[in-house]
Scaffold this active site. Structure first.
Site, PDB file in Angstrom:
ATOM      1  N   HIS A   1    -165.526 -61.520  86.657  1.00 58.28           N
ATOM      2  CA  HIS A   1    -164.095 -61.615  86.369  1.00 58.28           C
ATOM      3  C   HIS A   1    -163.693 -63.057  86.073  1.00 58.28           C
ATOM      4  O   HIS A   1    -162.977 -63.327  85.096  1.00 58.28           O
ATOM      5  CB  HIS A   1    -163.308 -61.080  87.565  1.00 58.28           C
ATOM      6  CG  HIS A   1    -161.823 -61.109  87.397  1.00 58.28           C
ATOM      7  ND1 HIS A   1    -161.102 -60.047  86.898  1.00 58.28           N
ATOM      8  CD2 HIS A   1    -160.911 -62.082  87.663  1.00 58.28           C
ATOM      9  CE1 HIS A   1    -159.818 -60.354  86.865  1.00 58.28           C
ATOM     10  NE2 HIS A   1    -159.673 -61.591  87.332  1.00 58.28           N
ATOM     11  N   GLU A   2    -164.161 -63.983  86.904  1.00 59.10           N
ATOM     12  CA  GLU A   2    -163.777 -65.383  86.693  1.00 59.10           C
ATOM     13  C   GLU A   2    -164.398 -65.946  85.417  1.00 59.10           C
ATOM     14  O   GLU A   2    -163.776 -66.757  84.726  1.00 59.10           O
ATOM     15  CB  GLU A   2    -164.181 -66.225  87.907  1.00 59.10           C
ATOM     16  CG  GLU A   2    -163.618 -65.764  89.242  1.00 59.10           C
ATOM     17  CD  GLU A   2    -162.128 -65.510  89.223  1.00 59.10           C
ATOM     18  OE1 GLU A   2    -161.407 -66.207  88.489  1.00 59.10           O
ATOM     19  OE2 GLU A   2    -161.667 -64.602  89.939  1.00 59.10           O
TER      20      GLU A   2
ATOM     21  N   MET B   1    -160.952 -68.430  91.843  1.00 65.64           N
ATOM     22  CA  MET B   1    -160.050 -69.043  90.868  1.00 65.64           C
ATOM     23  C   MET B   1    -160.841 -69.516  89.663  1.00 65.64           C
ATOM     24  O   MET B   1    -161.888 -70.155  89.804  1.00 65.64           O
ATOM     25  CB  MET B   1    -159.305 -70.221  91.524  1.00 65.64           C
ATOM     26  CG  MET B   1    -158.386 -70.965  90.572  1.00 65.64           C
ATOM     27  SD  MET B   1    -157.085 -69.889  89.920  1.00 65.64           S
ATOM     28  CE  MET B   1    -156.681 -70.744  88.409  1.00 65.64           C
ATOM     29  N   GLU B   2    -160.298 -69.245  88.474  1.00 59.40           N
ATOM     30  CA  GLU B   2    -161.019 -69.443  87.215  1.00 59.40           C
ATOM     31  C   GLU B   2    -160.861 -70.825  86.601  1.00 59.40           C
ATOM     32  O   GLU B   2    -160.848 -70.963  85.373  1.00 59.40           O
ATOM     33  CB  GLU B   2    -160.550 -68.400  86.197  1.00 59.40           C
ATOM     34  CG  GLU B   2    -159.104 -68.566  85.712  1.00 59.40           C
ATOM     35  CD  GLU B   2    -158.081 -67.804  86.522  1.00 59.40           C
ATOM     36  OE1 GLU B   2    -156.958 -67.594  86.022  1.00 59.40           O
ATOM     37  OE2 GLU B   2    -158.404 -67.412  87.669  1.00 59.40           O
ATOM     38  N   ASN B   3    -160.736 -71.874  87.389  1.00 53.72           N
ATOM     39  CA  ASN B   3    -160.603 -73.213  86.814  1.00 53.72           C
ATOM     40  C   ASN B   3    -161.637 -73.399  85.699  1.00 53.72           C
ATOM     41  O   ASN B   3    -162.807 -73.063  85.853  1.00 53.72           O
ATOM     42  CB  ASN B   3    -160.837 -74.274  87.886  1.00 53.72           C
ATOM     43  CG  ASN B   3    -160.022 -74.020  89.129  1.00 53.72           C
ATOM     44  OD1 ASN B   3    -158.813 -73.960  89.109  1.00 53.72           O
ATOM     45  ND2 ASN B   3    -160.722 -73.839  90.245  1.00 53.72           N
TER      46      ASN B   3
ATOM     47  N   GLU C   1    -154.983 -61.446  83.540  1.00 56.15           N
ATOM     48  CA  GLU C   1    -155.673 -60.645  84.542  1.00 56.15           C
ATOM     49  C   GLU C   1    -156.117 -59.294  84.000  1.00 56.15           C
ATOM     50  O   GLU C   1    -157.197 -58.804  84.324  1.00 56.15           O
ATOM     51  CB  GLU C   1    -154.782 -60.465  85.775  1.00 56.15           C
ATOM     52  CG  GLU C   1    -154.402 -61.770  86.457  1.00 56.15           C
ATOM     53  CD  GLU C   1    -155.605 -62.589  86.899  1.00 56.15           C
ATOM     54  OE1 GLU C   1    -156.706 -62.021  87.029  1.00 56.15           O
ATOM     55  OE2 GLU C   1    -155.440 -63.795  87.113  1.00 56.15           O
TER      56      GLU C   1
END
Length: 885
Positions: A330-331, A296-298, A353
């Site tokens: 990606h993140e 998850m990209e927080n 995305e």
């Protein structure tokens, strides 16, 4: 939210808007609870005496509002109305707040740290024989409301000031750097003593810097006994030095260095390519033992599961390394796509995305030639994933319920469509257009039109007209090529897994970049990237006496249907050393031939003839496509023993010579392509039952078990070796794999052990494996068990029935996570008979399925497509295989 049809049913009222949150949260890991309070600065947009915001599974105190309209005085709510279905609460106040004024909402809350992997939840780990816990957040898409009351919608951005209170022996982490951390004292923290009871010197208070404007779903914090590794990078635009850390529990932190190194490499590359400064003063990663998604990209605090970020550098196989590279990259890309610029609503998720996917490979942003392995995964995994869902007539990239939007199409179709556009307009101009898009919407929200406008400015083309149908319309086209005296006629129709759509389902006209490869009189190949099919059909001048192909480079998101005679000519060209068809072309031809045969547009035997022509192929890229397609055929005809046996014979004839040529020894001097090809050949020889390969791997596994020495099992053969040992072994081998699963040295070893246990051919052991999914495995690993069991043809029906029998238990356990939809897909999409279809429809009739409605629809359509495939291709396939036997 998935059951509502009108945005007014689930979107928050617009009478007030948050501008800043001051959040204080105390975490008690001993009692597994949290509590705190939030002060939210509000802009009053309309006259109102009611404030509605999101809250889920929280106990709320009385809401108090201090307002400009009240000259700084406060009022307390008179009524609190909880909407459990929409996860929100409305507060009524005795006075009206005037439009154009500002207000401050003060509200306390408390909740439990559950083990459900959503909201603010707990994760467990073992330390010195004891189970310990830590807490972390997972908010995307709509679970920030489980941690604190908020306006939990992506467009309602605000700044956040976070204060974390925890026991002094633990570590706190959040999006921003800590500006102050002190042991609690009544003198220094009088405001907290008043609000929170039982604070003393056992607690500490960590205050963080204020974030930029951001959406609630990328807010993050964590508390626990964490260790960390750190480094720093100097950024190319700002010149700032950004500290980077990766956190994990002490037992696994030594496996986190590789992920930290990847982050350090890609962060400055992205800043340079996007020409937008990374805005935060740090970037951390937290590795979690229990995590529902991959990662998850927080903003400023990436989180993810162990397999996504951990590996033993001395025992890591290539796949494990690639996975860490892809996920971490990606993140990090999301720090720009999604975090700086965010979609206005979840139906535009693909903007996050798709752009992150299309930018996640470092080779894309360094203008250097991609390695075969990276390109393979781009094409094989994502493009094939996109093109494997043409059957869903109700699914475009937009206008989907929030919980259903997180599927392969939001990731793979978006990424593949953008990749097609980049190939058409040129990568440099595409990236410049993306940079314009980001700069025009810094800290804001966007829609598809905003992206197209940026790329239009960069290219001088009308990108909206070119690309709109690729995003807003369902599916993608198949191009039928008819040869004429002067060239070719190309017609487009919507492609379905079961054929060409008809009537109203076939009204869409896409603007299709044709990328026509042709061979000139001098024998050299050239590619025309200017041709775009923007009508139903059009003719093009071409010398068809020489080789040609549409979709050169396999960048386009469409299938190409040639005549049977042309397929034979293409097949003859593929085996030539001077073939004009590139690796990417060969992969595309393989993928198209099988997809078109499944749709009954070509014969399946033609696809096998194409593969037969490639048996001397040397490149992993092509073999990856061959192995994947043959695996799918084996999965469709899994209950046809005669065909299955002939198919295995054919597979052995392809892969055994590769094993004999490449051997079992891996060397540091091997190219990435050779390493992957060797692994691929051995894995598929095992799957096809090649005795010599199976016995070799079994002997290596036995040496490992007998001597506690895995030196004879190269990391890249760990999975194949474990599977071979258990599949062709018995209780002893199963127990050995179970022991590895219970105490794995790495995340990869645990997943390999699961794959091995689920490969058993003993029904009693299958039942033991199934019971592990109910108790004995982490929630995040259950999907690995189901995937392995449904790959095992002897366990397939048992697994489907097991899920049915325990459906209520699994639904209760996973209904709040993404796992449930994967269990549905794994268990039902592999079935192949009319009875299966009717039984599945009957089983779900009357059940609440909104949490997995798309997965169920896809599974049902998969069954229908398999039924049709078997009906129209069994005779053709059986005849071809027997002739080659």
């Amino acid at each position: 939210m998935a059951t509502t049809t009108s945005p007014g049913d689930y979107r928050l009222p617009t009478n007030v808007k948050p501008s800043h949150y001051d959040i204080t949260i105390r975490t008690d890991l001993d009692k597994l609870v949290f509590d705190g309070f939030v002060k939210i600065s509000l802009d009053i947009e309309e006259n109102t005496n009611s404030i509605t915001l999101n809250s889920n599974d929280l106990t709320l105190g009385k809401a108090t509002v201090t307002s400009d309209a009240l000259k700084g005085s406060s009022v307390v709510e008179t009524k609190q109305i909880v909407d459990h279905e929409q996860k929100r609460v409305a507060f009524q106040f005795p006075t009206e707040f005037t439009a154009g004024t500002k207000a401050l909402l003060d509200l306390s809350f408390s909740g439990q740290l559950k083990d459900n992997m959503v909201g603010y939840y707990r994760s467990a780990w073992e330390h010195e024989g004891k189970t310990k816990h830590y807490a972390l957040t997972q908010f995307e898409p709509t679970d920030a409301r489980r941690a604190f009351p908020c306006w939990d919608e992506p467009q309602l951005k605000a700044t956040f000031s976070i204060t974390l209170i925890s026991k002094v022996n633990t570590t706190n982490i959040s999006n921003m750097p800590a500006k102050e951390e002190k042991t609690f004292s009544a003198q220094d923290h009088a405001d907290l003593k008043e609000k929170l009871q039982s604070l003393d010197s056992e607690w500490k208070v960590t205050r963080y810097e204020t974030t930029p404007p951001m959406s609630s779903y990328i807010v993050a914090f964590a508390n626990g006994e964490f260790s960390h590794l750190e480094t720093s990078v100097k950024m190319p635009l700002s010149g700032k030095t950004i500290p980077l850390r990766i956190y994990a529990t002490s037992d696994v932190i030594h496996q986190a260095q590789f992920a930290l190194d990847v982050k350090a490499k890609v962060l400055p590359i992205y800043e340079k390519v996007f020409d937008v400064e990374y805005p935060l003063p740090k970037l951390d990663t937290l590795v979690a033992s229990d995590f529902d998604a991959g990662a998850m990209e927080n903003w400023g605090l990436i989180t993810g599961r162990t397999r996504s970020f951990l590996l033993d550098p001395n025992r890591a196989d290539l796949m494990a390394r690639k996975l860490v590279i892809y996920i971490q990259s990606h993140e990090v890309a999301h720090m720009w796509f999604g975090n700086i610029t965010t979609m206005k609503w979840w139906d535009y998720l693909y903007l996050n995305e798709g752009l992150a996917f299309n930018s996640q490979h470092p080779w894309r942003t360094q203008n250097s030639k991609p390695t075969p392995s990276l390109l393979t995964d781009t094409l094989r995994l994502h493009l094939h994933s996109t093109q494997n869902y043409p059957r869903i007539l109700s699914r475009s990239l937009v206008l989907m319920p929030t919980i259903s939007i997180f599927d392969a199409l939001s990731y793979s179709k978006a990424g593949s469509v953008l990749r097609m556009l980049a190939a058409h307009v040129g990568t440099d101009r595409f990236l410049h257009g993306v940079s314009i898009y980001l700069k025009n919407h810094l800290y804001g929200n966007s829609t598809t039109r905003d992206l197209w406008e940026g790329i239009s400015r960069s290219t001088g083309q009308d990108i909206l007209a070119l690309m709109d149908n690729w995003i807003t319309k369902v599916g993608f086209p198949v191009l039928t090529v008819t040869e004429t005296d002067s060239g070719i006629k190309v017609r487009q129709d919507r492609f379905l897994e079961t054929g060409i759509a008809e009537g109203k389902d076939n009204e869409t006209i896409w603007n299709v970049p044709l990328s026509i490869l042709s061979v000139k009189a001098d024998g050299k190949a050239s590619i025309d990237n200017s041709a775009v099919l923007d009508v139903r059909e059009k003719t093009y001048s071409l010398d068809t006496s020489k080789p040609f192909k549409l979709n050169a480079g396999t960048n386009g998101v469409y299938r190409v249907l040639y005549s049977e005679e042309r397929y034979k000519k293409i097949a003859s060209e593929l085996s030539k050393p001077d073939t004009p068809f590139s690796l990417e072309d060969r992969l595309g031809l393989i993928s198209d031939s099988f997809a078109l045969s499944k749709a009954a547009l070509t014969k399946l035997s033609d696809a096998f003839t194409l593969i037969d022509a490639l048996r001397d192929e040397k490149e992993y890229l092509a073999w990856s496509g061959i192995s994947a397609r043959l695996g799918e055929i084996s999965s469709v005809w899994w209950e046809h023993p005669e065909i299955r046996d002939c198919l295995d014979t054919f597979r052995r004839s392809l892969f055994t010579p590769l094993v004999e040529r490449l051997g079992y020894t891996y060397s540091d001097s091997d190219s990435t392509d050779i390493t992957q090809l060797r692994t691929c050949a051995i894995e598929h020889a095992v799957s096809a039952g090649e005795t010599s390969v199976v016995e070799e791997l079994k002997s290596r596994f036995k040496y490992f078990v007998d001597n506690d020495d895995d030196s004879k099992i190269p990391p890249d053969l760990q999975r194949a070796t474990f599977i071979a040992a258990v599949r062709y072994g018995g209780r002893a081998e199963f127990d050995a794999a179970k022991k590895i699963f219970d105490k794995p040295g790495t995340p990869s070893a645990r997943v390999a052990a699961i794959a091995a246990m689920t490969a058993t051919q003993d029904e009693r052991l299958m039942q033991e494996v199934m019971q592990l999914t109910k108790s004995g495995s982490r929630d995040q690993d259950v999907v690995y068990f189901f995937r392995g069991l449904t790959t095992n043809r002897k366990a397939r029906r048992l697994t489907t029935e097991f899920l049915k029998e325990n459906y209520n238990e699994f639904y209760k356990r996973f209904s709040e996570t993404y796992t449930l939809k994967y269990l549905i897909q794994e268990s039902f999409s592999v079935l192949t008979t009319e009875k299966d279809l009717n039984d599945t429809l009957a089983f779900f009739d009357g059940k609440e399925s909104s949490r997995f409605s798309l997965a169920l629809a896809q599974s049902l359509d998969s069954i229908r497509a398999r039924i049709a495939y078997i009906k129209h291709s069994t005779e053709d396939l059986e005849k071809w295989l027997k002739e080659r036997k």
